[in-house]
Design a protein around this motif. Sequence first.
Motif, PDB file in Angstrom:
ATOM      1  N   VAL A  23      15.033  11.318   1.380  1.00  0.00           N
ATOM      2  CA  VAL A  23      15.282   9.886   1.554  1.00  0.00           C
ATOM      3  C   VAL A  23      16.142   9.308   0.436  1.00  0.00           C
ATOM      4  N   GLN A  24      16.348  10.054  -0.660  1.00  0.00           N
ATOM      5  CA  GLN A  24      17.194   9.559  -1.740  1.00  0.00           C
ATOM      6  C   GLN A  24      18.670   9.659  -1.340  1.00  0.00           C
ATOM      7  N   ASP A  25      19.481   8.733  -1.863  1.00  0.00           N
ATOM      8  CA  ASP A  25      20.918   8.795  -1.595  1.00  0.00           C
ATOM      9  C   ASP A  25      21.501  10.087  -2.169  1.00  0.00           C
ATOM     10  N   PRO A  26      22.487  10.685  -1.480  1.00  0.00           N
ATOM     11  CA  PRO A  26      23.147  11.869  -2.042  1.00  0.00           C
ATOM     12  C   PRO A  26      23.708  11.569  -3.429  1.00  0.00           C
ATOM     13  N   ASP A  27      23.521  12.521  -4.336  1.00  0.00           N
ATOM     14  CA  ASP A  27      23.878  12.293  -5.738  1.00  0.00           C
ATOM     15  C   ASP A  27      25.347  12.658  -5.964  1.00  0.00           C
ATOM     16  N   THR A  28      26.258  11.846  -5.383  1.00  0.00           N
ATOM     17  CA  THR A  28      27.679  12.179  -5.453  1.00  0.00           C
ATOM     18  C   THR A  28      28.485  11.194  -6.302  1.00  0.00           C
ATOM     19  N   LYS A  29      27.860  10.138  -6.799  1.00  0.00           N
ATOM     20  CA  LYS A  29      28.584   9.124  -7.566  1.00  0.00           C
ATOM     21  C   LYS A  29      28.969   9.694  -8.931  1.00  0.00           C
ATOM     22  N   THR A  30      30.115   9.234  -9.441  1.00  0.00           N
ATOM     23  CA  THR A  30      30.569   9.661 -10.767  1.00  0.00           C
ATOM     24  C   THR A  30      30.859   8.483 -11.686  1.00  0.00           C
ATOM     25  N   ASP A  31      30.984   7.281 -11.129  1.00  0.00           N
ATOM     26  CA  ASP A  31      31.185   6.089 -11.956  1.00  0.00           C
ATOM     27  C   ASP A  31      29.845   5.682 -12.556  1.00  0.00           C
ATOM     28  N   ARG A 188      20.160  22.915 -23.329  1.00  0.00           N
ATOM     29  CA  ARG A 188      21.329  23.766 -23.560  1.00  0.00           C
ATOM     30  C   ARG A 188      22.479  23.303 -22.665  1.00  0.00           C
ATOM     31  N   ARG A 189      23.679  23.419 -23.189  1.00  0.00           N
ATOM     32  CA  ARG A 189      24.862  23.113 -22.373  1.00  0.00           C
ATOM     33  C   ARG A 189      25.237  24.370 -21.605  1.00  0.00           C
ATOM     34  N   VAL A 190      24.385  24.722 -20.664  1.00  0.00           N
ATOM     35  CA  VAL A 190      24.508  25.950 -19.878  1.00  0.00           C
ATOM     36  C   VAL A 190      24.459  25.572 -18.403  1.00  0.00           C
ATOM     37  N   PHE A 191      25.378  26.098 -17.617  1.00  0.00           N
ATOM     38  CA  PHE A 191      25.457  25.739 -16.206  1.00  0.00           C
ATOM     39  C   PHE A 191      25.425  26.949 -15.270  1.00  0.00           C
ATOM     40  N   ASP A 192      25.190  28.139 -15.827  1.00  0.00           N
ATOM     41  CA  ASP A 192      25.194  29.348 -14.995  1.00  0.00           C
ATOM     42  C   ASP A 192      23.870  30.100 -15.079  1.00  0.00           C
ATOM     43  N   SER A 193      22.803  29.419 -15.466  1.00  0.00           N
ATOM     44  CA  SER A 193      21.485  30.057 -15.470  1.00  0.00           C
ATOM     45  C   SER A 193      21.047  30.318 -14.039  1.00  0.00           C
ATOM     46  N   ALA A 194      20.012  31.130 -13.878  1.00  0.00           N
ATOM     47  CA  ALA A 194      19.521  31.443 -12.531  1.00  0.00           C
ATOM     48  C   ALA A 194      19.097  30.179 -11.792  1.00  0.00           C
ATOM     49  N   SER A 195      18.469  29.233 -12.499  1.00  0.00           N
ATOM     50  CA  SER A 195      18.026  28.018 -11.807  1.00  0.00           C
ATOM     51  C   SER A 195      19.211  27.130 -11.436  1.00  0.00           C
ATOM     52  N   HIS A 196      20.246  27.087 -12.263  1.00  0.00           N
ATOM     53  CA  HIS A 196      21.458  26.349 -11.869  1.00  0.00           C
ATOM     54  C   HIS A 196      22.083  26.991 -10.630  1.00  0.00           C
ATOM     55  N   LEU A 197      22.154  28.307 -10.609  1.00  0.00           N
ATOM     56  CA  LEU A 197      22.764  28.986  -9.475  1.00  0.00           C
ATOM     57  C   LEU A 197      21.941  28.805  -8.209  1.00  0.00           C
ATOM     58  N   ALA A 198      20.623  28.709  -8.355  1.00  0.00           N
ATOM     59  CA  ALA A 198      19.753  28.572  -7.189  1.00  0.00           C
ATOM     60  C   ALA A 198      19.757  27.166  -6.617  1.00  0.00           C
ATOM     61  N   TYR A 199      19.789  26.155  -7.497  1.00  0.00           N
ATOM     62  CA  TYR A 199      19.589  24.773  -7.041  1.00  0.00           C
ATOM     63  C   TYR A 199      20.745  23.837  -7.380  1.00  0.00           C
ATOM     64  N   GLY A 200      21.819  24.376  -7.904  1.00  0.00           N
ATOM     65  CA  GLY A 200      22.916  23.543  -8.388  1.00  0.00           C
ATOM     66  C   GLY A 200      23.679  22.793  -7.323  1.00  0.00           C
ATOM     67  N   ASP A 201      23.476  23.142  -6.034  1.00  0.00           N
ATOM     68  CA  ASP A 201      24.163  22.428  -4.960  1.00  0.00           C
ATOM     69  C   ASP A 201      23.560  21.065  -4.672  1.00  0.00           C
ATOM     70  N   GLY A 202      22.447  20.739  -5.339  1.00  0.00           N
ATOM     71  CA  GLY A 202      21.847  19.430  -5.167  1.00  0.00           C
ATOM     72  C   GLY A 202      20.766  19.364  -4.111  1.00  0.00           C
ATOM     73  N   ARG A 203      20.430  20.475  -3.478  1.00  0.00           N
ATOM     74  CA  ARG A 203      19.409  20.422  -2.427  1.00  0.00           C
ATOM     75  C   ARG A 203      18.034  20.059  -2.972  1.00  0.00           C
ATOM     76  N   ALA A 204      17.854  20.187  -4.282  1.00  0.00           N
ATOM     77  CA  ALA A 204      16.583  19.799  -4.891  1.00  0.00           C
ATOM     78  C   ALA A 204      16.739  18.537  -5.741  1.00  0.00           C
ATOM     79  N   GLY A 205      17.804  17.786  -5.498  1.00  0.00           N
ATOM     80  CA  GLY A 205      18.003  16.548  -6.257  1.00  0.00           C
ATOM     81  C   GLY A 205      19.159  16.669  -7.238  1.00  0.00           C
ATOM     82  N   LEU A 206      18.843  16.952  -8.493  1.00  0.00           N
ATOM     83  CA  LEU A 206      19.854  16.992  -9.549  1.00  0.00           C
ATOM     84  C   LEU A 206      20.791  18.191  -9.370  1.00  0.00           C
TER      85      LEU A 206
END
Length: 289
Positions: A23-31, A188-206
Amino acid sequence: MSKHQRKEAHPDLSPEMRALTTVQDPDTKTDVSEMRRSAKEGKRPWNERPYPTLSIRQGAIDGAQGARPLLDVRSPNEAQTPIVHIHGGGWSICDLETHRAVFSEMSLVTGRRVLAPHVRQAPEHPFPAPLDDTISAICNIADGFDQGVFLSGDSAGSNLALAAVLRSRDEGRLLPIRAMSLFYGCYRRVFDSASHLAYGDGRAGLPTNKMRLFWSFYAPQPEPYTDLTRAEFAELPRTQIHIAEVDVLADDNRWLAQALEDAGASIEVLTWSGMAHGFLHYPSDLPQV
């Protein structure tokens, strides 16, 4: 496999958590202005919930460069030692209004007074301003309590809370923190951890792209006490680490748990099964919380 590594490959959201993320708005805003408006509107139904047994007052506390807003939440027959809570929101988009329910539920559950400062935010005020204000607020609040305070934070607030303790220690002053409780933090400024790879598309929110944006707001260049990968974790207070299982930052929190354990810190790790980033905002809809 380290002690705190995930054993199940890709846990999924609980039915209740999935309903909330749907029910939350898609998290696509950048402004940043749009994101701030969206954060307030998205959390409004929970933040408008009445808390008749609590006293909730707006106040102020000294930051590093002038007064900062403070929410003071008090419960009847409250315990003596209060909680100082540093709210999250990517160092940039949330405030005392977006987190009103978080502070209120924390006071109800613990029976403690919750004092929540609103520090300066990026991108208008990047590092070190938010951290400077965090340290000043903690010190000024703690001055009023001989027994010290408990310190907590959520998301980017967990980063600020932990960094405040680390920087103060390194500068030769131990903050009067009796214990810390850190919820789904980014360390950490890390974006390729297993959890980022698993959920980074936003299907779990962030999503991962939003974490990249938040880091670019707060610390465009690598700075000490932002990414804590190389931090030394000696002489820390007793620490709880709360992991949202279905979260791009889950591995950040597992990493921190292992790093603190390796440093000999006293820690407790709680993994919230089926929960997404930000679950503290929705306690009335999540029986697990």
